[in-house]
Design a protein around this motif. Structure first.
Motif, PDB file in Angstrom:
ATOM      1  N   GLY A 339       0.791  -1.214   0.000  1.00 47.86           N
ATOM      2  CA  GLY A 339       0.000   0.000   0.000  1.00 47.86           C
ATOM      3  C   GLY A 339       0.830   1.274   0.000  1.00 47.86           C
ATOM      4  O   GLY A 339       0.383   2.318   0.477  1.00 47.86           O
ATOM      5  N   VAL A 340       2.042   1.208  -0.569  1.00 56.60           N
ATOM      6  CA  VAL A 340       2.962   2.350  -0.559  1.00 56.60           C
ATOM      7  C   VAL A 340       3.037   2.939  -1.968  1.00 56.60           C
ATOM      8  O   VAL A 340       3.314   2.219  -2.927  1.00 56.60           O
ATOM      9  N   PRO A 341       2.827   4.249  -2.140  1.00 51.66           N
ATOM     10  CA  PRO A 341       2.909   4.865  -3.471  1.00 51.66           C
ATOM     11  C   PRO A 341       4.357   5.005  -3.936  1.00 51.66           C
ATOM     12  O   PRO A 341       5.301   4.900  -3.139  1.00 51.66           O
ATOM     13  N   LEU A 342       4.526   5.265  -5.237  1.00 52.18           N
ATOM     14  CA  LEU A 342       5.856   5.254  -5.835  1.00 52.18           C
ATOM     15  C   LEU A 342       6.110   6.486  -6.692  1.00 52.18           C
ATOM     16  O   LEU A 342       5.182   7.139  -7.156  1.00 52.18           O
ATOM     17  N   VAL A 343       7.393   6.748  -6.911  1.00 48.36           N
ATOM     18  CA  VAL A 343       7.853   7.632  -7.971  1.00 48.36           C
ATOM     19  C   VAL A 343       8.741   6.784  -8.874  1.00 48.36           C
ATOM     20  O   VAL A 343       9.733   6.217  -8.417  1.00 48.36           O
TER      21      VAL A 343
END
Length: 427
Positions: A339-343
């Motif tokens: 559930g961790v967003p990314l770049v």
């Protein structure tokens, strides 16, 4: 019980999910035979598989890491062409050595990574059932779906379909020698010719690590294609994790954690690590950078980030607020699974296609390599850190991955294929 044979590229991003599936089958009482060149078998030596060495003369011990080091220095089409060249060398070896190795191991069903496509022809030659596993980006073609190696967005317009058609024609052109060798081998073995490249995928079951919610809309996938979500071991650890490499968890503080990794292949780009460090140097975050190689030499980067040769991927991502990545499938699915967003900064091969899906899902931001600079990257990291919708969308995909069934469902499908097939072991 069944004797399964596994074929997979030697890259850790392919080996780890395939080994997870293999270990689940072992837990269910099956025998798993792992075929590989010497460097591959060294990586999986302590996982309890029956190991069969092939390709030692073509890829002797110690030869794979220099190949990956070269790939890690390449970008865009150069990296794609280099990968195709490697697969052609591997294919010639597989056609020569795999049939007898499979006979000797008395395998009953083969489990084959999608990019190890020559084994489909070997399986046909031996009259053995096989299952295709898309450990990386699925490369199935459809008119509205952009080619896997592009950053193009999904559109159904006529011009977009023409663009996609031209992109696929380009792939056909640069991989023509690879395809011609497969065609010629099928002729030598008197096998029915392929009419299209998708015929190299299993007619029984095709498993894909993506959740359906993360892919572009599809209309032409076969009924035996299954989105299963990330192949993760129930223990939460990765089978190949260089356990001897320690990590200083005591140095982590209370600041938001930004974890940056370019994987284990595209990690020979110090200028990208420097840009990441510079972008975070003025932010109130703690940056951890994994160089992706236990033998990597320390490098000095601006802003005093915590830089390690190799990191416990899963454990750090679980603690992270943002993951900065090259958009490799393993890193992206691990982050989304937590559930961790990314770049994403895609570099080559299928990474632009993965990043395009990330952008569509709004679970992160994507920056093209030719547009990467300190200011652009810092702006993207701040936006993903502070805008709740990115984490909300990452958590939505986390739920989709969990509901897809993951390794338990994958093993159920594999067992169903084994039960319904009655293979004839070629003598």
């Amino acid at each position: 019980m069944t004797r399964f044979g596994i074929f997979c590229p030697p890259a850790i991003g392919h080996l780890n999910p395939m080994c997870v599936l293999g270990r689940e089958l072992q837990r269910r009482g099956h025998t798993v035979v792992f075929f590989g060149v010497p460097d591959t078998l060294t990586k999986v030596a302590d996982l309890g598989f029956t190991l069969i060495e092939i390709g030692a003369s073509d890829f002797p011990e110690g030869s794979i890491d220099p190949i990956f080091k070269t790939l890690g220095q390449l970008t865009g089409q150069a990296g794609l062409k280099f990968s195709i060249s490697f697969f052609q060398r591997e294919m010639q070896m597989l056609f020569r050595e795999a049939p007898q190795a499979i006979r000797d191991a008395t395998c009953e069903v083969l489990i084959v990574d999608q990019v190890t496509s020559p084994i489909a022809t070997v399986a046909d030659y031996l009259n053995l059932p096989f299952i295709t596993v898309c450990n990386a980006m699925l490369v199935h073609r459809e008119p509205a779906v952009p080619p896997y190696f592009t950053h193009w967005t999904y559109k159904t317009t006529l011009w977009a379909r023409l663009r996609n058609r031209l992109g696929n024609a380009f792939v056909n052109f640069i991989s023509r020698d690879l395809w011609n060798d497969i065609v010629a081998q099928r002729q030598r073995w008197k096998l029915p010719p392929y009419r299209q490249r998708e015929e190299a995928y299993s007619p029984l079951a095709q498993l894909c690590q993506l959740p359906q919610a993360f892919d572009f809309p599809r209309e032409r996938l076969p009924s035996h294609f299954h989105y299963i979500g990330r192949l993760q071991d129930p223990s939460g650890t990765e089978p190949i994790a260089f356990k001897s490499v320690s990590f200083p968890f005591d140095r982590l503080d209370e600041r938001p954690l930004v974890y940056a990794s370019l994987g284990t292949l595209q990690n020979q780009r110090p200028e990208i690590f420097e840009c990441i460090a510079q972008a975070c140097s003025t932010l109130d975050v703690q940056l951890v950078i994994s160089l992706g190689n236990p033998q990597a030499q320390p490098i000095n980067l601006p802003g005093n980030p915590l830089v390690v040769p190799f990191a416990p991927h899963q454990q750090l991502i679980e603690r992270s607020q943002v993951v900065v990545t090259h958009a490799g499938m393993n890193t992206v699915l691990t982050a989304l699974g937590c559930g961790v967003p990314l770049v994403a900064i895609p570099i080559t091969n299928e990474q632009p296609g993965i990043a395009a899906r990330l952008a569509l899902s709004k679970a992160g931001k994507t920056i093209r390599l030719d547009q990467l600079d300190e200011t652009t990257l810092r702006t993207a990291i701040v936006e993903v850190l502070t805008e709740p919708s990115y984490r909300d969308n990452a958590q939505r995909l986390q739920t989709a991955i969990q509901e897809a069934g993951r390794v338990e469902r994958a093993a159920d499908i594999v067992e169903q294929v084994a039960r319904t097939q009655h293979p004839v072991i070629a003598k």
